[in-house]
Design a protein around this motif. Structure first.
Motif, PDB file in Angstrom:
ATOM      1  N   ARG A  96     -23.193  30.964  68.983  1.00 14.14           N
ATOM      2  CA  ARG A  96     -21.991  29.968  68.187  1.00 14.14           C
ATOM      3  C   ARG A  96     -21.346  29.532  69.416  1.00 14.14           C
ATOM      4  O   ARG A  96     -20.787  28.203  69.548  1.00 14.14           O
ATOM      5  CB  ARG A  96     -20.913  30.864  67.224  1.00 14.14           C
ATOM      6  N   ALA A  97     -21.197  30.518  70.589  1.00  6.63           N
ATOM      7  CA  ALA A  97     -20.728  30.118  71.732  1.00  6.63           C
ATOM      8  C   ALA A  97     -21.344  29.100  72.499  1.00  6.63           C
ATOM      9  O   ALA A  97     -21.105  28.169  72.917  1.00  6.63           O
ATOM     10  CB  ALA A  97     -20.050  31.144  72.327  1.00  6.63           C
ATOM     11  N   PHE A 133     -19.759  25.330  63.358  1.00  2.00           N
ATOM     12  CA  PHE A 133     -18.410  25.266  63.215  1.00  2.00           C
ATOM     13  C   PHE A 133     -17.710  24.454  64.470  1.00  2.00           C
ATOM     14  O   PHE A 133     -17.018  23.517  64.165  1.00  2.00           O
ATOM     15  CB  PHE A 133     -17.893  26.748  63.181  1.00  2.00           C
ATOM     16  N   GLY A 134     -18.130  25.147  65.744  1.00  2.00           N
ATOM     17  CA  GLY A 134     -17.230  24.499  66.943  1.00  2.00           C
ATOM     18  C   GLY A 134     -17.827  23.116  67.146  1.00  2.00           C
ATOM     19  O   GLY A 134     -17.302  22.329  67.840  1.00  2.00           O
ATOM     20  N   GLU A 138     -15.866  37.778  70.940  1.00  2.85           N
ATOM     21  CA  GLU A 138     -15.031  39.141  70.812  1.00  2.85           C
ATOM     22  C   GLU A 138     -15.794  40.179  70.969  1.00  2.85           C
ATOM     23  O   GLU A 138     -17.012  40.406  70.738  1.00  2.85           O
ATOM     24  CB  GLU A 138     -14.280  39.233  69.577  1.00  2.85           C
ATOM     25  N   HIS A 172     -15.854  43.020  68.931  1.00  7.10           N
ATOM     26  CA  HIS A 172     -16.257  42.829  67.332  1.00  7.10           C
ATOM     27  C   HIS A 172     -16.190  41.583  66.717  1.00  7.10           C
ATOM     28  O   HIS A 172     -15.306  41.145  66.023  1.00  7.10           O
ATOM     29  CB  HIS A 172     -15.294  43.935  66.734  1.00  7.10           C
ATOM     30  N   ILE A 208     -16.303  38.309  64.474  1.00 13.44           N
ATOM     31  CA  ILE A 208     -16.353  38.200  63.046  1.00 13.44           C
ATOM     32  C   ILE A 208     -17.058  36.581  62.613  1.00 13.44           C
ATOM     33  O   ILE A 208     -16.894  35.984  63.558  1.00 13.44           O
ATOM     34  CB  ILE A 208     -14.879  38.205  62.531  1.00 13.44           C
ATOM     35  N   LEU A 209     -17.914  36.663  61.544  1.00 10.26           N
ATOM     36  CA  LEU A 209     -18.464  35.486  61.001  1.00 10.26           C
ATOM     37  C   LEU A 209     -17.701  34.973  60.095  1.00 10.26           C
ATOM     38  O   LEU A 209     -17.334  35.772  59.274  1.00 10.26           O
ATOM     39  CB  LEU A 209     -19.842  35.689  60.726  1.00 10.26           C
ATOM     40  N   PHE A 210     -17.471  33.534  59.906  1.00 13.51           N
ATOM     41  CA  PHE A 210     -16.979  33.000  58.773  1.00 13.51           C
ATOM     42  C   PHE A 210     -17.807  33.439  57.705  1.00 13.51           C
ATOM     43  O   PHE A 210     -18.944  33.557  57.583  1.00 13.51           O
ATOM     44  CB  PHE A 210     -16.666  31.491  58.905  1.00 13.51           C
ATOM     45  N   SER A 211     -17.291  33.545  56.378  1.00 10.27           N
ATOM     46  CA  SER A 211     -17.843  33.851  55.174  1.00 10.27           C
ATOM     47  C   SER A 211     -18.649  32.612  54.680  1.00 10.27           C
ATOM     48  O   SER A 211     -18.506  32.025  53.625  1.00 10.27           O
ATOM     49  CB  SER A 211     -16.946  34.395  54.189  1.00 10.27           C
ATOM     50  N   THR A 212     -19.621  32.551  55.417  1.00  8.76           N
ATOM     51  CA  THR A 212     -20.486  31.251  54.912  1.00  8.76           C
ATOM     52  C   THR A 212     -22.075  31.618  55.774  1.00  8.76           C
ATOM     53  O   THR A 212     -22.164  32.755  56.385  1.00  8.76           O
ATOM     54  CB  THR A 212     -20.088  29.759  55.629  1.00  8.76           C
ATOM     55  N   LEU A 214     -15.970  20.665  65.200  1.00  4.00           N
ATOM     56  CA  LEU A 214     -14.725  20.303  65.668  1.00  4.00           C
ATOM     57  C   LEU A 214     -14.811  19.209  66.787  1.00  4.00           C
ATOM     58  O   LEU A 214     -13.807  18.465  67.205  1.00  4.00           O
ATOM     59  CB  LEU A 214     -14.215  21.556  66.050  1.00  4.00           C
TER      60      LEU A 214
END
Lengths: 335, 231
Positions: A149-150, A101-102, A85, A87, A89-93, A105
């Motif tokens: 991350r992507a 994360f991905g 995106e 802006h 956003i990162l997960f609070s970790t 999954l």
């Protein structure tokens, strides 16, 4: 095989059509820039291409397969097209867990996850931040982690929404370098949107121009609001404070006009080519764009002029030079 | 003033000396309140999540109803549950009336709307980008919900703490459904009311001090979680 194939795709909000694409094909691999002013529909299109937003009508094909937006298995398709995106956003970790994360999954083995997290963070120059809290990063660092991350997911395509619009110059060049590296690695295609024409020119030759939700030819780069007035039996359009252009006789009193950057005449101030309706402007940026040169001239509004190599050599402009600019009627399109 | 100081000092002696009756009452209150909070949390958090996370027709009506239920008086709940679990009620054969379980049922009804409404409020403050990010990274509906829930965790814990504070200090349900049986269903608040009626203030003041200390602890926790949530 094309990556995306769009047929008669529309997106409406509250009865207003914000995206209207009769046909569009995006090939697999490489990098594509989506250009256009704010509100052109770039973000809406990216969200549809990321399978996050359902079009109001029309069909989207991904890798030659029709996309069923009502499918409960849409998440499997989303794993092939990751959106970063504007802006992010990162997960609070931690940063590392964000990148992982991905991968979790996708059910990857722990060792493979650790390897890819390391590799992706190294690529964006954020390996030293692996253990840092994601919420404590700067805007540029957050953007880089979001790209990592992507990238770690190795999707068919990474969609980036104005990836450098909110970062400083240093991070901008870092992110552009990362985008080139992803493109050169060839694992994921990149589709990014921007309204920075020079950035698009620096990064890719494949550019799509959106305006009011519709695709324009690559010629409509200079789009400005204009007010129209009559003088000496001629219809004139006023762009900014300085530039006036001769308008077609059926021009509406006000609207938006696009000026083809290849049809604009530019000459040295003392040249014989200067005409009464010419306007002086100062060169403030020049970018090589394949075989052409993209000249940015301040005429009260920033005007993009595309010159052939020969025309550029003949003019031989330098940054700061005053030049004479003329927008002939055949360069104008009323929008 | 001397009466107050005497009562206070005697109450402190009861607390510091771990008086068996006082400890039993406090223990029962904590067990009942904890059980009702856990049960209401187990129901209210998923329910709040279903309502808050999904878009459906009538969502605003449901939220308005929930907010109305926040003001449900404890005596009304006591009366309603009484009619169901009393010997002549639908669930009379279960012999629940005047047991700790009856108090738990009433307290769950009391705080279920609290936890549900606060969970919805906590979710509404979570940035929608978390949902989109989870989706674009390949999460299915449940995985996305869990990712968002994780971001709302401080708000949800704060909801549970607020609910616990509500049940530990309520009296209507405990009195009407528990019956204030000594050693069986006597909670801190019902014991305090009884001691007051008897004119015995020492145990009442002692229980009051314990209740206030628990409330202070709960509010400190609530403040902590709300602070973390607001960050």
């Amino acid at each position: 095989m094309s990556l995306y194939d769009v047929r008669g795709l529309k997106k409406n909000y509250n009865g207003r059509t914000v995206l209207d694409l009769p046909a569009l094909t995006i090939d697999a691999g490489g990098m594509v820039a989506l250009l256009g002013p704010n509100g052109a529909g770039k973000t809406t299109l990216l969200h549809i291409l990321a399978f996050l937003l359902r079009p109001s009508s029309g069909q989207l094909m991904f890798q030659d397969q029709p996309v069923a937006f009502n499918s409960t298995q849409l998440h499997r398709l989303r794993r092939q097209a990751v959106l970063v995106e504007q802006h992010p956003i990162l997960f609070s970790t931690t940063v590392a867990k964000n990148v992982a994360f991905g991968l979790k999954l996708r059910g990857l083995a722990r060792r493979e996850i650790a390897r890819r997290v390391d590799e992706s963070l190294e690529m964006v120059g954020m390996r030293a931040f692996a253990g840092a809290d994601g919420s404590h990063l700067s805007g540029g660092e957050t953007q880089r982690v979001a790209i990592a991350r992507a990238v770690a997911c190795r999707p068919q395509v990474i969609l980036m929404d104005e990836p450098t619009s909110n970062v400083d110059m240093e991070n901008r060049s870092v992110i552009e370098a990362i985008m080139r590296e992803i493109r050169d690695a060839g694992k994921s295609a990149i589709i990014f949107c921007t309204h920075d024409l020079t950035q698009a020119a620096r990064l890719t030759q494949t550019r799509l121009h959106l305006s009011d939700g519709r695709l324009n030819g690559a010629d409509y780069e200079n789009t400005f609001p204009t007010s129209v007035y009559r003088e000496d039996n001629q219809i004139w359009g006023c762009l900014g404070h300085q530039l006036r252009v001769r308008m077609p006789s059926d021009a509406p009193a006000a609207g938006r006009v696009a000026i083809d950057p290849r049809r604009i005449k530019v000459a040295a101030l003392q040249s014989d080519l200067v005409k009464p309706e010419s306007c002086p402007g100062r060169v403030f940026q020049m970018v090589a764009d394949g075989d052409e040169v993209r000249l940015m001239v301040d005429v009260g509004v920033p005007l993009t002029i595309i010159l052939s190599s020969q025309a550029y050599q003949d003019l031989n402009p330098r940054i700061g030079d005053l030049v004479s600019v003329l927008c002939p009627p055949d360069a104008l399109t009323m929008l | 003033m001397a009466f107050f100081i005497d009562s206070f000092l005697s109450a402190m002696r009861l607390i510091l000396g771990a008086d068996p009756e006082l400890m039993e009452i406090v223990g029962l209150s904590l067990r009942v309140s904890l059980a009702s909070t856990l049960l209401a949390g187990g129901l209210g958090v998923p329910l709040g999540f279903l309502i808050g996370f999904n878009q459906f027709r009538g969502k605003r009506v449901v939220i308005t109803l929930l907010n109305t239920l926040l003001a449900l008086p404890t005596v009304v709940i006591g009366l309603m549950v009484y009619t169901v679990i009393a010997r002549r009620g639908v669930l009379g054969m279960l012999n629940l009336l005047y047991t700790p379980n009856a108090i738990i049922i009433g307290q769950v009804i009391l705080i279920l709307p609290v936890i549900t409404a606060l969970t919805i409020a906590a979710l509404s403050r979570i940035d929608d980008r978390y949902r989109r990010t989870a989706l674009t990274l390949g999460a299915d509906h449940l995985q996305t919900a869990l990712a968002v829930l994780r971001e709302a965790r401080f708000g949800i814990v704060a909801a549970a703490v607020a609910a616990f504070g509500r049940v530990i200090s309520e009296i209507g349900i405990s009195m009407m459904l528990g019956g204030n049986a000594r050693g069986f269903t006597r909670t801190m608040t019902t014991a305090m009311a009884l001691e007051y009626d008897k004119g015995e203030f020492v145990l009442a003041v002692g229980l009051g001090i314990v209740l206030l200390t628990i409330s202070l602890g709960m509010n400190t926790l609530l403040n902590y979680f709300q602070g973390r949530y607001a960050e």
